[in-house]
Design a protein around this motif. Sequence first.
Motif, PDB file in Angstrom:
ATOM      1  N   PRO A 136      -8.558   1.016   1.891  1.00  0.00           N
ATOM      2  CA  PRO A 136      -7.319   1.071   2.903  1.00  0.00           C
ATOM      3  C   PRO A 136      -6.070   1.596   1.926  1.00  0.00           C
ATOM      4  CG  PRO A 136      -7.905  -1.205   2.078  1.00  0.00           C
ATOM      5  CD  PRO A 136      -8.966  -0.428   1.526  1.00  0.00           C
ATOM      6  N   ASP A 137      -5.559   2.345   2.664  1.00  0.00           N
ATOM      7  CA  ASP A 137      -4.162   2.727   2.089  1.00  0.00           C
ATOM      8  C   ASP A 137      -2.996   2.133   2.658  1.00  0.00           C
ATOM      9  OD1 ASP A 137      -3.961   4.003   4.299  1.00  0.00           O
ATOM     10  OD2 ASP A 137      -3.922   5.981   3.599  1.00  0.00           O
ATOM     11  N   SER A 138      -3.275   1.054   3.482  1.00  0.00           N
ATOM     12  CA  SER A 138      -1.972   0.567   4.369  1.00  0.00           C
ATOM     13  C   SER A 138      -2.266  -0.790   4.502  1.00  0.00           C
ATOM     14  CB  SER A 138      -1.612   1.193   5.617  1.00  0.00           C
ATOM     15  OG  SER A 138      -0.623   0.719   6.257  1.00  0.00           O
TER      16      SER A 138
ATOM     17  N   ALA B 237      -3.877   8.683  10.902  1.00  0.00           N
ATOM     18  CA  ALA B 237      -4.351  10.278  10.629  1.00  0.00           C
ATOM     19  C   ALA B 237      -5.796  10.373  11.332  1.00  0.00           C
ATOM     20  CB  ALA B 237      -4.241  10.643   9.513  1.00  0.00           C
ATOM     21  N   ASP B 238      -6.782   9.368  10.996  1.00  0.00           N
ATOM     22  CA  ASP B 238      -8.244   9.456  11.322  1.00  0.00           C
ATOM     23  C   ASP B 238      -8.368   8.238  12.197  1.00  0.00           C
ATOM     24  OD1 ASP B 238     -10.724   9.459  11.618  1.00  0.00           O
ATOM     25  OD2 ASP B 238     -11.208  10.497   9.733  1.00  0.00           O
ATOM     26  N   LEU B 239      -8.578   8.372  13.218  1.00  0.00           N
ATOM     27  CA  LEU B 239      -8.962   7.012  14.227  1.00  0.00           C
ATOM     28  C   LEU B 239     -10.272   6.666  13.954  1.00  0.00           C
ATOM     29  CD1 LEU B 239      -6.627   8.084  17.163  1.00  0.00           C
ATOM     30  CD2 LEU B 239      -5.984   6.618  15.186  1.00  0.00           C
TER      31      LEU B 239
ATOM     32  N   PRO C 168      -4.397  10.729   5.733  1.00  0.00           N
ATOM     33  CA  PRO C 168      -5.591  11.639   5.587  1.00  0.00           C
ATOM     34  C   PRO C 168      -6.510  10.936   4.547  1.00  0.00           C
ATOM     35  CG  PRO C 168      -3.737  12.894   5.515  1.00  0.00           C
ATOM     36  CD  PRO C 168      -3.107  11.445   5.301  1.00  0.00           C
ATOM     37  N   ALA C 169      -7.817  10.504   5.016  1.00  0.00           N
ATOM     38  CA  ALA C 169      -8.630   9.754   4.202  1.00  0.00           C
ATOM     39  C   ALA C 169      -8.810  10.208   2.762  1.00  0.00           C
ATOM     40  CB  ALA C 169     -10.047   9.918   4.623  1.00  0.00           C
TER      41      ALA C 169
ATOM     42  N   GLY D 109       0.744  -1.191   0.071  1.00  0.00           N
ATOM     43  CA  GLY D 109      -0.071   0.110   0.038  1.00  0.00           C
ATOM     44  C   GLY D 109       0.631   1.322  -0.071  1.00  0.00           C
ATOM     45  N   ALA D 110       0.071   2.432   0.056  1.00  0.00           N
ATOM     46  CA  ALA D 110       0.975   3.873  -0.013  1.00  0.00           C
ATOM     47  C   ALA D 110       1.831   3.980   1.113  1.00  0.00           C
ATOM     48  CB  ALA D 110       0.103   4.849  -0.314  1.00  0.00           C
ATOM     49  N   LEU D 111       1.316   3.394   2.411  1.00  0.00           N
ATOM     50  CA  LEU D 111       2.002   3.643   3.622  1.00  0.00           C
ATOM     51  C   LEU D 111       2.040   2.437   4.295  1.00  0.00           C
ATOM     52  CD1 LEU D 111      -0.027   6.737   4.729  1.00  0.00           C
ATOM     53  CD2 LEU D 111       2.305   6.667   4.110  1.00  0.00           C
TER      54      LEU D 111
END
Length: 210
Positions: free
Chosen positions: A103-105, A126-128, A204-205, A59-61
């Motif tokens: 998802p990005d991770s 970043a956003d829980l 960040p979403a 993923g991106a992160l």
Amino acid sequence: MAEGPVLDVMGAMLYKGFLPPSAQRALLDDIRAVERAAPLFDPVTRSGRKMSVRITSAGALGWVSDRRGYRYEPRHPSGVPWPPIPQSLLGIWKELLPDAPPPDSCLINYYGEGARMGLHQDRDEADLTWPILSVSLGDDALFRIGGAARGGRTQSVVLSSGDVLVMQGPARLAWHGIDRIRPGTSRLLKNGGRLNITLRVAGPAGEGAQ
Ligand code: MD6
Ligand code: FE
């Protein structure tokens, strides 16, 4: 996809046997491909202590921990970008969490014999408020989960190969960990052990989501 029973474990949703054996094998092939592009490595804590799991990401992160602390990074420690999140995993996320951004991770934890994970909260994102979804492959693990406050009552449940766990809502910030794995309880991984794969919206979403 098989639909096993859905259990409420301290507010987290456990989809027992969500992936049938054929889907577990296909997912394992996808994870092995991720590992070829981004090999498992040994994370250390800020104090220099080696964690007992080996990790990598897609993923991106990707989540990393080293002498500088723990954080999300866009690259594997070798400098290569993380490979894309396998479609098989994105499909599970979309099926169970149709209203969440993608998802990005995707963090992959490998537990060999004796590995464990201490009680923790997942709060590096970043956003829980977005959910976290995990898939277990290989040997059974004893998972312990409590509430959002440290030191409260906990409940233990076995996570087996093919189980999917979703932590969202009040359970998103629950304390949880792996007390131990049970070697020899699954034949999915040729050399034994357990893989746990967590999908998250870490940045960040919307940004970097794939
Ligand atoms: C594990 N799981 O199953 C550790 N975190 O090996 C986690 O730490 C976890 O399963 C957040 C959401 C779901 C999880
Ligand atoms: Fe966690």
